[in-house]
Motif scaffolding. Structure first.
Motif, PDB file in Angstrom:
ATOM      1  N   ALA A  28     -13.111  -4.695  -0.918  1.00 18.38           N
ATOM      2  CA  ALA A  28     -13.072  -3.571  -1.771  1.00 18.38           C
ATOM      3  C   ALA A  28     -13.207  -4.073  -3.168  1.00 18.38           C
ATOM      4  CB  ALA A  28     -11.602  -2.620  -1.623  1.00 18.38           C
ATOM      5  N   ARG A  32     -11.974  -3.079  -5.839  1.00 15.88           N
ATOM      6  CA  ARG A  32     -10.511  -3.302  -6.582  1.00 15.88           C
ATOM      7  C   ARG A  32      -9.646  -4.394  -6.437  1.00 15.88           C
ATOM      8  NH1 ARG A  32      -6.070  -1.556  -3.329  1.00 15.88           N
ATOM      9  NH2 ARG A  32      -6.499  -1.497  -1.288  1.00 15.88           N
ATOM     10  N   THR A  35      -4.892   5.153   4.397  1.00 15.21           N
ATOM     11  CA  THR A  35      -5.237   4.818   3.084  1.00 15.21           C
ATOM     12  C   THR A  35      -6.732   5.410   3.004  1.00 15.21           C
ATOM     13  OG1 THR A  35      -5.557   3.505   1.209  1.00 15.21           O
ATOM     14  CG2 THR A  35      -5.714   2.633   3.652  1.00 15.21           C
ATOM     15  N   ASP A  36      -7.105   5.923   1.978  1.00 15.46           N
ATOM     16  CA  ASP A  36      -8.557   6.338   1.719  1.00 15.46           C
ATOM     17  C   ASP A  36      -9.170   5.252   0.710  1.00 15.46           C
ATOM     18  OD1 ASP A  36      -7.198   6.865  -0.604  1.00 15.46           O
ATOM     19  OD2 ASP A  36      -7.912   8.949  -0.699  1.00 15.46           O
ATOM     20  N   LYS A  37      -8.463   3.908   0.525  1.00 10.09           N
ATOM     21  CA  LYS A  37      -8.890   3.156  -0.450  1.00 10.09           C
ATOM     22  C   LYS A  37      -9.999   2.144   0.127  1.00 10.09           C
ATOM     23  CE  LYS A  37      -6.233   4.858  -3.548  1.00 10.09           C
ATOM     24  NZ  LYS A  37      -6.766   5.580  -4.598  1.00 10.09           N
ATOM     25  N   ARG A  61       0.740  -1.241   0.049  1.00  4.42           N
ATOM     26  CA  ARG A  61       0.063   0.077   0.152  1.00  4.42           C
ATOM     27  C   ARG A  61       0.812   1.225   0.050  1.00  4.42           C
ATOM     28  NH1 ARG A  61      -4.314  -2.127   4.335  1.00  4.42           N
ATOM     29  NH2 ARG A  61      -6.053  -2.642   3.002  1.00  4.42           N
ATOM     30  N   GLU A  76      -0.074   4.241  -2.141  1.00  5.69           N
ATOM     31  CA  GLU A  76      -1.524   4.754  -2.225  1.00  5.69           C
ATOM     32  C   GLU A  76      -1.746   5.539  -0.808  1.00  5.69           C
ATOM     33  OE1 GLU A  76      -4.165   0.789  -0.690  1.00  5.69           O
ATOM     34  OE2 GLU A  76      -3.796   1.246  -2.986  1.00  5.69           O
ATOM     35  N   SER A 121     -13.701   1.780   2.853  1.00  6.70           N
ATOM     36  CA  SER A 121     -15.018   2.320   2.988  1.00  6.70           C
ATOM     37  C   SER A 121     -15.008   3.079   4.095  1.00  6.70           C
ATOM     38  CB  SER A 121     -16.038   1.280   2.950  1.00  6.70           C
ATOM     39  OG  SER A 121     -15.994   0.376   4.098  1.00  6.70           O
TER      40      SER A 121
END
Length: 270
Positions: free
Chosen positions: A161, A163, A56-58, A34, A37, A60
């Motif tokens: 997620a 992704r 991280t903002d990846k 990570r 990101e 929820s």
């Protein structure tokens, strides 16, 4: 003198060299897979790094990882408030992380924790002979991504997620034209493989579907990263799942706590 700074790429790479992937599992994923990101914020006391909070903002929710280097000199409340200011978060925001016993005590002493921490364990695979043989398990195709994401959401996979589904292989067992069980990965890299998102639709539980999918995922993961054992994590109270994973050759390597914590500001020290 206490100072706070965002860490540059070089400093983060140095952290990767000293972090134990098993004992500091979450933070290791931040400084490795990570790294590009995430944002890393360090506290320095007399120019010595005492602690790091990564974000991280990846996911929820506001997701963080903490790494302490000098608990005696660390001023955790000041580090947290600095991070809140740097990220421009409103007051009252709550972050989520996973902490060791020692780190949880630091957060509690700083009166940052919100709600009751939940015990969480990490396991790694050690015995290929205990894995089940493949059966009616098929890899999910791109045309099925939307249906798979919906299946995971409907069955309570809060840490999924989308992704992950787009980057990593996911597998399913079907009953007719519908998913009965699904599983995939949180991380799928030569540095670290973590199985995740394994779920069986309630009406099909008890048929061994989770064991079958986990076996397949473990084998697939070891092809991706042959020199690194495959990991997975599970809530400590989920004794049925832990028993299943032990039967498949997994062993507990660490116990941590899923923790919500307040980022409300205190006095900021630069």
């Amino acid at each position: 003198m206490i100072q706070h700074h965002r860490l540059d790429v070089g400093a983060v790479k140095k952290l990767e060299e000293i972090v134990d992937p098993e004992q500091d599992y979450l933070f290791y994923t931040y400084v490795s897979m990570r790294r590009h990101e995430a944002s890393f914020f360090g506290q320095f006391v007399n120019e010595r790094l005492t602690g790091v909070l990564a974000y991280t903002d990846k996911l929820s929710f506001p997701a963080f990882a903490f790494y302490g280097l000098d608990d005696k000199e660390l001023h955790l409340d000041l580090l947290v408030s600095y991070v809140r200011k740097e990220l421009n978060f409103h007051e009252g925001i709550v972050g989520g992380t996973i902490l060791s016993d020692v780190d949880l005590a630091l957060f509690q002493a700083a009166q940052l924790t919100v709600n009751e921490p939940v015990a969480f364990i990490t396991m790694k695979h050690e015995d290929d002979q205990k894995l089940l043989k493949g059966g009616l398990i098929e890899q999910i195709t791109e045309s099925e991504w939307e249906a798979c994401a919906r299946f995971l959401a409907e069955n309570g996979m809060n840490y999924f997620a989308e992704r992950e589904l787009q980057r990593y292989p996911f597998y399913a067992i079907r009953e007719g034209n519908h998913f009965a069980a699904v599983g995939g990965f949180h991380f799928y890299d030569k540095m670290l493989v973590e199985i995740g998102n394994v779920v069986t639709e309630p009406s099909f539980r008890g048929k061994g579907y989770a064991k079958a999918i986990t076996s397949t995922l473990t084998r697939v993961g070891k092809v991706c990263s042959p020199n690194v054992n495959v990991y997975l994590s599970v809530f400590a109270q989920n004794t049925i799942a832990i028993h299943v994973y032990r039967q498949l050759g997994f062993k507990v390597v660490s116990k941590k706590w899923i923790t919500d914590f307040s980022l409300d500001a205190y006095s900021i020290v630069k």
